[in-house]
Motif scaffolding. Sequence first.
Motif, mmCIF file in Angstrom:
data_model
loop_
_atom_site.group_PDB
_atom_site.id
_atom_site.type_symbol
_atom_site.label_atom_id
_atom_site.label_comp_id
_atom_site.label_asym_id
_atom_site.label_seq_id
_atom_site.Cartn_x
_atom_site.Cartn_y
_atom_site.Cartn_z
ATOM 1 N N MET A 154 14.563 37.825 15.394
ATOM 2 C CA MET A 154 14.060 36.563 14.839
ATOM 3 C C MET A 154 14.941 35.351 15.165
ATOM 4 S SD MET A 154 11.391 35.375 13.566
ATOM 5 C CE MET A 154 10.471 36.683 12.819
ATOM 6 N N PRO A 155 16.279 35.465 15.197
ATOM 7 C CA PRO A 155 17.068 34.279 15.570
ATOM 8 C C PRO A 155 16.768 33.764 16.978
ATOM 9 C CG PRO A 155 18.474 35.914 14.536
ATOM 10 C CD PRO A 155 17.135 36.566 14.771
ATOM 11 N N LEU A 156 16.160 34.597 17.827
ATOM 12 C CA LEU A 156 15.854 34.187 19.198
ATOM 13 C C LEU A 156 14.506 33.489 19.310
ATOM 14 C CD1 LEU A 156 16.998 37.447 21.000
ATOM 15 C CD2 LEU A 156 18.294 35.331 20.685
ATOM 16 N N ASN A 157 13.646 33.640 18.299
ATOM 17 C CA ASN A 157 12.305 33.062 18.343
ATOM 18 C C ASN A 157 12.398 31.543 18.479
ATOM 19 O OD1 ASN A 157 9.479 33.339 18.307
ATOM 20 N ND2 ASN A 157 9.420 32.775 16.156
ATOM 21 N N MET A 158 11.636 30.998 19.403
ATOM 22 C CA MET A 158 11.551 29.568 19.658
ATOM 23 C C MET A 158 12.846 28.986 20.246
ATOM 24 S SD MET A 158 8.451 29.000 18.682
ATOM 25 C CE MET A 158 8.236 27.249 18.461
ATOM 26 N N SER A 159 13.707 29.832 20.802
ATOM 27 C CA SER A 159 14.927 29.332 21.434
ATOM 28 C C SER A 159 14.786 29.453 22.952
ATOM 29 C CB SER A 159 16.149 30.110 20.939
ATOM 30 O OG SER A 159 16.081 31.453 21.355
ATOM 31 N N THR A 160 15.690 28.820 23.660
ATOM 32 C CA THR A 160 15.701 28.913 25.113
ATOM 33 C C THR A 160 16.688 30.004 25.505
ATOM 34 O OG1 THR A 160 15.142 26.585 25.348
ATOM 35 C CG2 THR A 160 16.123 27.673 27.269
ATOM 36 N N LEU A 161 16.193 30.983 26.263
ATOM 37 C CA LEU A 161 17.006 32.122 26.664
ATOM 38 C C LEU A 161 17.494 31.969 28.103
ATOM 39 C CD1 LEU A 161 14.930 35.068 25.145
ATOM 40 C CD2 LEU A 161 16.813 33.772 24.117
ATOM 41 N N THR A 162 18.665 32.500 28.358
ATOM 42 C CA THR A 162 19.278 32.503 29.677
ATOM 43 C C THR A 162 18.937 33.836 30.324
ATOM 44 O OG1 THR A 162 21.077 31.246 28.688
ATOM 45 C CG2 THR A 162 21.459 32.145 30.886
ATOM 46 N N VAL A 163 18.141 33.794 31.380
ATOM 47 C CA VAL A 163 17.580 35.014 31.967
ATOM 48 C C VAL A 163 17.991 35.147 33.424
ATOM 49 C CG1 VAL A 163 15.437 36.287 32.395
ATOM 50 C CG2 VAL A 163 15.604 34.782 30.400
#
Length: 181
Positions: A154-163
Amino acid sequence: MSNAAALLALVLSLAFSPVEEPVSYDSVIAAEAAVTEVATGGTAGVVLTSEQQALMQGEPDWRLSARLYHAGGGGATGNDSLGCRPVPMRTVATDPRVVPRRTRLFIRETVGLVLPDGTVHDGYWYASDTGGAIRGNKIDLYTGHGRGSMRPAMPLNMSTLTVEQAGRFDGCPPAWENASN
């Protein structure tokens, strides 16, 4: 005061305090990233392979806006777009024009994520699904069955991820036990 509390206080003070001078965008993003790292367990105490270390330090291939999805209750049902059963905390849905299907991904923000069974995520995910709402630089992380399966991520929801692109895979994404092979 714990590190998490201090970082949260910093973010809140940046967001809600009257400020004489504007706060730089970079400082707000850095503070939010620090809070996310603390909330997801960061990488403290996680032993990284040489491949993971290189992926953590390299320039990312994509920065993708994250959403979570799950099976049941209007979430994902059945097989993914490759005809495979989605694997919880491994399968992702992407726009194949941005991230091709069958791409093995390394998502930095998920390294060290503590899962409900007590295991720790190694950061590897598999682009084997697509979706009608996945257009452009978006990524949906499949969390499992039911709304409760989304809790660890849940803390990752709606965040920008480094992929990062960590290779390709054939067939269906591997189950959790064999995922880093």
